[in-house]
Design a protein around this motif. Sequence first.
Motif, PDB file in Angstrom:
ATOM      1  N   SER A   1      75.441  61.676   2.767  1.00 27.32           N
ATOM      2  CA  SER A   1      76.565  62.396   2.161  1.00 27.32           C
ATOM      3  C   SER A   1      76.523  63.871   2.550  1.00 27.32           C
ATOM      4  O   SER A   1      75.464  64.485   2.573  1.00 27.32           O
ATOM      5  CB  SER A   1      76.453  62.277   0.636  1.00 27.32           C
ATOM      6  N   SER A   2      77.683  64.437   2.820  1.00 30.53           N
ATOM      7  CA  SER A   2      77.749  65.887   3.021  1.00 30.53           C
ATOM      8  C   SER A   2      77.934  66.540   1.638  1.00 30.53           C
ATOM      9  O   SER A   2      78.216  65.847   0.665  1.00 30.53           O
ATOM     10  CB  SER A   2      78.905  66.231   3.953  1.00 30.53           C
TER      11      SER A   2
ATOM     12  N   PRO B   1      83.154  71.573   1.417  1.00 30.84           N
ATOM     13  CA  PRO B   1      83.290  71.336   2.853  1.00 30.84           C
ATOM     14  C   PRO B   1      82.767  72.540   3.634  1.00 30.84           C
ATOM     15  O   PRO B   1      83.060  73.682   3.278  1.00 30.84           O
ATOM     16  CB  PRO B   1      84.800  71.179   3.060  1.00 30.84           C
TER      17      PRO B   1
ATOM     18  N   THR C   1      85.219  68.414  -1.122  1.00 31.98           N
ATOM     19  CA  THR C   1      85.184  67.136  -0.411  1.00 31.98           C
ATOM     20  C   THR C   1      85.776  66.087  -1.350  1.00 31.98           C
ATOM     21  O   THR C   1      85.229  65.806  -2.407  1.00 31.98           O
ATOM     22  CB  THR C   1      83.716  66.776  -0.082  1.00 31.98           C
ATOM     23  N   ASN C   2      86.936  65.551  -0.956  1.00 30.72           N
ATOM     24  CA  ASN C   2      87.617  64.616  -1.861  1.00 30.72           C
ATOM     25  C   ASN C   2      87.583  63.184  -1.344  1.00 30.72           C
ATOM     26  O   ASN C   2      88.161  62.282  -1.944  1.00 30.72           O
ATOM     27  CB  ASN C   2      89.064  65.066  -2.107  1.00 30.72           C
TER      28      ASN C   2
ATOM     29  N   VAL D   1      85.961  63.484   5.022  1.00 28.48           N
ATOM     30  CA  VAL D   1      86.001  64.934   5.202  1.00 28.48           C
ATOM     31  C   VAL D   1      84.962  65.429   6.206  1.00 28.48           C
ATOM     32  O   VAL D   1      85.262  66.238   7.081  1.00 28.48           O
ATOM     33  CB  VAL D   1      85.867  65.656   3.833  1.00 28.48           C
ATOM     34  N   GLN D   2      83.733  64.907   6.113  1.00 28.79           N
ATOM     35  CA  GLN D   2      82.709  65.394   7.054  1.00 28.79           C
ATOM     36  C   GLN D   2      82.988  64.940   8.499  1.00 28.79           C
ATOM     37  O   GLN D   2      82.361  65.428   9.427  1.00 28.79           O
ATOM     38  CB  GLN D   2      81.297  64.997   6.612  1.00 28.79           C
TER      39      GLN D   2
ATOM     40  N   LYS E   1      86.179  65.006   9.767  1.00 28.57           N
ATOM     41  CA  LYS E   1      87.543  65.438  10.093  1.00 28.57           C
ATOM     42  C   LYS E   1      87.694  65.787  11.587  1.00 28.57           C
ATOM     43  O   LYS E   1      88.599  65.301  12.260  1.00 28.57           O
ATOM     44  CB  LYS E   1      87.907  66.639   9.215  1.00 28.57           C
TER      45      LYS E   1
ATOM     46  N   GLN F   1      79.510  58.907  -0.059  1.00 29.14           N
ATOM     47  CA  GLN F   1      79.842  60.335  -0.099  1.00 29.14           C
ATOM     48  C   GLN F   1      80.095  60.823  -1.524  1.00 29.14           C
ATOM     49  O   GLN F   1      80.877  60.228  -2.248  1.00 29.14           O
ATOM     50  CB  GLN F   1      81.099  60.580   0.743  1.00 29.14           C
TER      51      GLN F   1
ATOM     52  N   CYS G   1      81.971  63.009  -4.035  1.00 31.88           N
ATOM     53  CA  CYS G   1      83.321  63.574  -3.966  1.00 31.88           C
ATOM     54  C   CYS G   1      83.692  64.261  -5.270  1.00 31.88           C
ATOM     55  O   CYS G   1      83.238  63.875  -6.338  1.00 31.88           O
ATOM     56  CB  CYS G   1      84.360  62.469  -3.756  1.00 31.88           C
TER      57      CYS G   1
END
Length: 465
Positions: A24-25, A29, A38-39, A43-44, A46, A64, A66
Amino acid sequence: MTSAEIRKAFLDFFVKKGHTAVHSSPVVPSNDPTLLFTNAGMVQFKETFLGQETRDYTRATTVQRCIRAGGKHNDLENVGYTARHHTFFEMLGNFSFGDYFKEDAIRFAWEFLTVELKLPAEKLWVTVFEEDQEAEDLWLKTMGISAERFSRCGAKDNFWSMGDTGPCGPCTEIFYDHGAEVAGGPPGSPEEDGDRYIEIWNLVFMQFDRSADGTLTPLPKPSVDTGMGLERLAAVMQHQHNNYDIDLFQAIVKKASELTGEKDLSNSSLRVIADHIRSCAFTITDGVMPSNEGRGYVLRRIIRRAIRHGYKLGQSGLFFHQLVGVLVEQMGEAYPELAKEQANVERVLKLEEERFAETLENGMKLLEEYIATMKTNVIAGEIAFKLYDTYGFPLDLTADVAREKNLIVDEKGFEKAMEAQRERARSASNFGAASKGKVNYNGTTQFIGYTQDNADAKIMAIFVN
Ligand code: ATP
Ligand code: MG
Ligand code: MG
Ligand code: MG
């Protein structure tokens, strides 16, 4: 199946299908100013979807963390009112960067749910974007699912976008039917509001990059981005209807019950508190501090909302930071970064609690006295503004109190009061400069004022969005 087992089963399944497991990031973001938090799992990735970055794999899978509080996907107001929404949740996802497309995405998802997890097909409902004939044929003809549990939906539900700009595309979604005991109709029906059919998985066919003026530019390669809420799937697997009754929440709700004295574990304020400790702890872990603008203000709003719910249950002392320990017990293994930051998170939350405790009680008194005298169901904008300005009540906190009492807040009046105060501040600062007989060419004083205005505008924008 425990939540930990589901995380593992998901990653293992997709690794077997040739995906690389990626950690997970953070919820903040790293390089996207267009996005508050980060929703979603994509996202990571993109830049990878946009073709601006290449990775040494074309298939990835993640769990992830979120946050959906503010911005395009905002569920803050849903928390405490639905069985399925959190401000913080974990999204299970599999991704294809120009590798497989619709058919494999659908096959993988169906196999995971019906073979790996053995969910009965009769409990699942599928939707597609109304213009996506290809997806419809894949489900009905290739996969042979029943047309009785299938519907076409418009862009609102079945055309997914990360935000106002960025990667987007049509999607197909899978719902779980929690049975006739729960009110609500199938997706796309007039009775769809309600929590009987709960959306569990969204498979997005990433095909476009949306620019600020709304133009859709095809991506270099059609891709896949899927997202399934861990908590919603855990509810299904643990035979619960409400997400807040799954394993991940039990100990947190129980601790909140001990700290507030509220014995009914299904009390919605306990659920709000249990939700909010998760988003606040992870937001702080990922580097945000409570403040008056942007992400920091969202954090502050969530903390204050949690404290107000504690107060509602009769706890006016410091309690919220004491939930960090139990959260770390639940999630520290999956997220070592959280465990590492425990002491810092506790300290930041405690400071914010101390700060708000001074004004919460007086603000609540003012609000309750005012409500007792109200002749309509609209809380005046000036009152909401006074609570904001003098007592540190974010507007949504006042709105939250109002909603519990079937009242609403005059938000336009609030904005007007805010604007009037800005106007006063502006003329006061002009007067100050003039009286000193100096013209402030570098504009420092004015500029700070201006930034503050921007912050307020941003706060409002976040709220209005
Ligand atoms: P809903 O319609 O229920 O609000 P959504 O369509 O906004 O969900 P997506 O953007 O499609 O959700 O996100 C993919 C998946 O993430 C959803 O199918 C759901 O399982 C999960 N999810 C979305 N929002 C939340 C939330 N606030 N809390 C928990 N899980 C969520
Ligand atoms: Mg939603
Ligand atoms: Mg939806
Ligand atoms: Mg969806």
